[in-house]
Scaffold this motif. Structure first.
Motif, PDB file in Angstrom:
ATOM      1  N   PHE A   9       0.875  -1.151   0.114  1.00  0.00           N
ATOM      2  CA  PHE A   9       0.081  -0.135  -0.017  1.00  0.00           C
ATOM      3  C   PHE A   9       0.876   1.186  -0.008  1.00  0.00           C
ATOM      4  O   PHE A   9       2.208   1.113   0.373  1.00  0.00           O
ATOM      5  N   ASP A  10       0.390   2.418  -0.167  1.00  0.00           N
ATOM      6  CA  ASP A  10       0.942   3.685  -0.415  1.00  0.00           C
ATOM      7  C   ASP A  10       1.712   4.111   1.061  1.00  0.00           C
ATOM      8  O   ASP A  10       0.924   4.018   1.937  1.00  0.00           O
ATOM      9  N   PRO A  11       2.670   4.603   0.776  1.00  0.00           N
ATOM     10  CA  PRO A  11       3.503   5.385   1.914  1.00  0.00           C
ATOM     11  C   PRO A  11       2.762   6.741   2.425  1.00  0.00           C
ATOM     12  O   PRO A  11       2.040   7.306   1.479  1.00  0.00           O
ATOM     13  N   VAL A  12       2.643   7.038   3.734  1.00  0.00           N
ATOM     14  CA  VAL A  12       1.923   7.969   3.942  1.00  0.00           C
ATOM     15  C   VAL A  12       3.046   8.939   4.899  1.00  0.00           C
ATOM     16  O   VAL A  12       3.790   8.380   5.853  1.00  0.00           O
ATOM     17  N   ASP A  13       2.851  10.285   4.783  1.00  0.00           N
ATOM     18  CA  ASP A  13       3.584  11.137   5.626  1.00  0.00           C
ATOM     19  C   ASP A  13       2.762  11.312   7.100  1.00  0.00           C
ATOM     20  O   ASP A  13       2.013  11.581   7.207  1.00  0.00           O
ATOM     21  N   ASN A  14       3.384  10.613   8.019  1.00  0.00           N
ATOM     22  CA  ASN A  14       2.902  10.505   9.459  1.00  0.00           C
ATOM     23  C   ASN A  14       3.107  11.641  10.372  1.00  0.00           C
ATOM     24  O   ASN A  14       3.084  11.351  11.614  1.00  0.00           O
ATOM     25  N   ARG A  15       3.503  12.828   9.900  1.00  0.00           N
ATOM     26  CA  ARG A  15       3.674  13.984  10.735  1.00  0.00           C
ATOM     27  C   ARG A  15       2.661  14.375  11.764  1.00  0.00           C
ATOM     28  O   ARG A  15       2.785  14.771  12.913  1.00  0.00           O
TER      29      ARG A  15
END
Length: 694
Positions: free
Chosen positions: A235-241
């Motif tokens: 699945f797609d990577p996500v910016d988890n800020r």
């Protein structure tokens, strides 16, 4: 020696505990661990408990020490430890060393008979399978529950019907419960908790005393070779800020409802040939014009095979087996969800099977779980604000009973549930059991929710997975799970990070949600979900949601299509403004947009105003559940609890996708989804009875 993988697990364990100081990389044996970061207690920790009773637990503590977890369990945190005694550990070691089944790995890789013969990886598996990152007490386990261990795999609890003892995964009895300690709770057990490393078809084959014939059917149809998924990470990577829990992998699996050999014999089926003949009889004519009940087969002119081409998905034996399989892991205690429903209603769930575009209905009736139970005029009533008289609700088919917790078999990638009758998709399923209002909770729309144990997960479990942190996205904060794009097979996101999807289980909150949970979406969202299949007919398609003012919710347009391809999507009605909360005014003037008013103060209990609301495309929330648990305040009473009728049309048994697109430009608005409903025309437009308010 402790591997780098173990280092990651130890570090993660400290984060679960809320320890913010750094743990130096551990690259050698336990004596190299920096002890300066550990806390000192006046009472016993879990590790103290084990050491102070070394005559009983020295073997298990040795296993913990091999991966450095004796230090972890000396530290501050909140854990549950299931501690097997020395005799139990030795018995387990002997069973591994003398294993007659595993021929490929001699002695399961052990170098000698004894603790020193265990490999580091075996010590890791054993230790983490007996530890939880949260505190679980005996009162919860006694009701039967599924718990995710620190190994990432589930264990199940039940009650021994003979002794009354709490059992862990059907075999390990709790001998001393609820030993509360400084950093959690310890339960003593008399047997090492067994982990099945077999896939679901192999686990079934490993129970020849129960499933010889069904296992043969799995092999003949080729399904035993296809039920092999365990997890995926594509699945797609996500910016988890924003700091919410973000899963690193998506667990996959299966559930099989299976007839035992004993149940088959009761139907005169004692071998695979007789099961084939039975499948021919049930499914051979299911798609015939005029008399067939399997709408998808009939509409698409699919040829049903009664030959020996068993791997053909439209062979009758394959159809029989596929209707028994769900494409996700579903333990017994989570098949039917009881959260905030009122006591008088019957609990019902609907799940899609691997037989294309078919559903199984599960009903909890007098404490038992029944498959495809058929009650006449279900979801209809001859009374106002009541479920209706017993005379109109005749039971036409009791359903197929599940054997219960003791009939559950766990495998590496799923569950097998023994059933007490023949499960088939025959005429009485689409025309009987499913011929009612079908309400499906948001979490059931996506099988990955069950496989990853997200459905009904507690806030404390989410926080533990997230290193003790909670996230924030504008006005959205708390123990939400961030769902990455392409994590769900049945969900398409069209604009990347502009659609930020979150799940809140709400099991410990007072949200006014069906089953407590909800999906939220932030950003200029644009996504679609595949709808569950229903038997062919004319339906109202509705969504349940809670409105919120002060710009918290958003405004969206619905689209309906035959696939996730945007070119198939057509707009439905006018946009829905979820920011609009009906006014609960004292003079009972109906809300100008929704028609809502306080039905409890009306002489007709809201019958006329219900009709007025429907004319505006809205419905009140149901009487089925309350705002929070045991609050006494029904969702129907709450002006924020609404249902929007978004389509009224014929639905064929097949593929449909519902798209949700924000029509507001601001990034901070929220989309909210609680449940969906398919209501057939003979319920919402019945000439004799009324759709019940539940």
């Amino acid at each position: 020696m402790v591997t780098n993988n173990i280092v990651k697990l130890i570090t993660k364990g400290l984060l679960w505990c809320g320890i913010v100081t750094a743990l130096p990389l551990v690259t050698s044996c336990k004596e190299d661990i920096d002890e300066s970061n550990l806390y000192t207690f006046t009472g016993e920790t879990i590790e103290d408990y084990l050491v102070n009773r070394s005559e009983r637990f020295s073997s298990f503590n040795y296993i913990l020490s091999r991966i450095g977890y004796d230090k972890i369990l000396s530290a501050y945190g909140t854990y549950t430890c299931f501690a097997p005694n020395n005799e139990a550990v030795q018995e387990y070691i002997d069973s591994l060393y003398d294993d007659p089944v595993n021929k490929d790995l001699v002695h399961n890789g052990m170098t000698s008979r004894g603790l020193e013969g265990l490999t580091d990886s075996l010590c890791e598996d054993i230790a983490l399978f007996h530890l939880l990152g949260t505190k679980v007490m005996g009162v919860n386990m006694g009701n039967g529950m599924t718990i995710k261990t620190m190994l990432g795999r589930d264990i199940n609890t039940s009650i021994d019907p003979e002794t009354g003892a709490v059992l862990i995964s059907r075999a390990s009895a709790v001998t001393s419960m609820d030993n509360e300690l400084e950093n959690g709770v310890l339960h003593e057990i008399d047997c090492v908790i067994r982990r099945s490393n077999m896939l679901i078809a192999g686990e079934m084959e490993n129970h020849p005393e129960e499933y010889t014939i069904f296992s043969q059917a799995l092999k003949l149809t080729g399904l035993s070779d296809s039920l092999i998924d365990i997890s995926r990470t594509d699945f797609d990577p996500v910016d988890n800020r924003r700091g919410f829990y973000l899963p690193e992998k998506c667990e996959l699996g299966y559930t099989i409802f299976a007839e035992t050999d004993e149940v088959l014999a009761e139907q005169g089926i004692t071998n695979i040939d007789e099961l084939k003949a039975y499948a021919d009889e049930v499914y051979g004519k299911c798609g015939e014009q005029g008399s067939g009940w399997y709408d998808y087969v009939r509409n698409n002119h699919i040829e049903i095979s009664t030959d020996n081409d068993y791997k053909n998905p439209w062979n009758t034996l394959s159809m029989f087996v596929r209707y028994h399989i769900l494409k996700f892991k579903l333990p017994y205690d989570k098949i039917v969800n009881s959260h905030n429903q009122i006591s008088k209603v019957t609990l019902v769930e609907f799940y899609e099977t691997m037989l294309p575009y078919t559903l199984i209905k599960v009903t909890r009736n007098t404490g038992k779980l029944m498959l495809n139970r058929w009650v006449a005029n279900n979801t209809l009533t001859d009374m106002v604000a009541e479920l209706g008289s017993q005379a109109m609700h005749t039971v036409l088919f009791d359903g197929i009973e599940l054997k219960g917790q003791q009939g559950q078999t766990s495998s590496y990638n799923g569950y097998i549930h023994a059933i007490k009758g023949m499960l088939v998709y025959d005429e009485k399923v689409p025309r009987g059991a499913l011929n009612e209002r079908i309400r499906i909770d948001d979490s059931v729309l996506f099988g990955e929710m069950m496989s990853n144990s997200f459905r009904r997960i507690s806030d404390s479990e989410v926080n533990a997975l997230n290193g003790g942190k909670t996230g924030t996205d504008g006005d959205l904060s708390g123990s939400y799970i961030r769902i990455p794009p392409h994590f769900f097979e049945n969900l398409a996101i069209y604009n990347g990070d502009d659609t930020r999807l979150y799940y809140l289980s709400g099991q410990s909150s007072g949200w006014s949600n069906y089953q407590g949970d909800e999906f939220n979406c932030k950003g200029n969202y644009d996504f679609a979900m595949r709808l569950p299949p229903v038997p062919q007919g004319t339906y109202e398609l509705r969504i349940g949601y809670t409105a919120e003012g002060n710009e918290q919710r958003g405004m969206l347009q619905f689209y309906l299509g035959s696939s996730s391809d945007l070119t198939t999507m057509k707009a439905l009605d006018i946009p829905l403004d979820m920011r609009h909360v009906p006014a609960n005014n004292s003079n009972l003037d109906p809300d100008v947009i929704t028609g809502w008013c306080d039905w409890t103060r009306l002489d007709d209990k809201g019958v006329e105003s219900d009709a007025n609301m429907r004319n505006l495309g809205y419905m009140r929330g149901p009487l089925y559940y309350t705002v929070g648990v045991n609050s006494g305040n029904y969702a129907r009473n709450n002006p924020k609890d609404l249902r929007r009728i978004i389509a009224k049309q014929e639905f064929k048994q097949g593929e449909y996708w519902l798209r949700f697109k924000s029509v507001l430009e601001a990034d901070h608005h929220q989309f909210h989804l609680d449940y969906i409903e398919f209501c057939p025309e003979n319920v919402y437009n019945n000439t004799r009875y009324a759709e019940d308010m539940y």
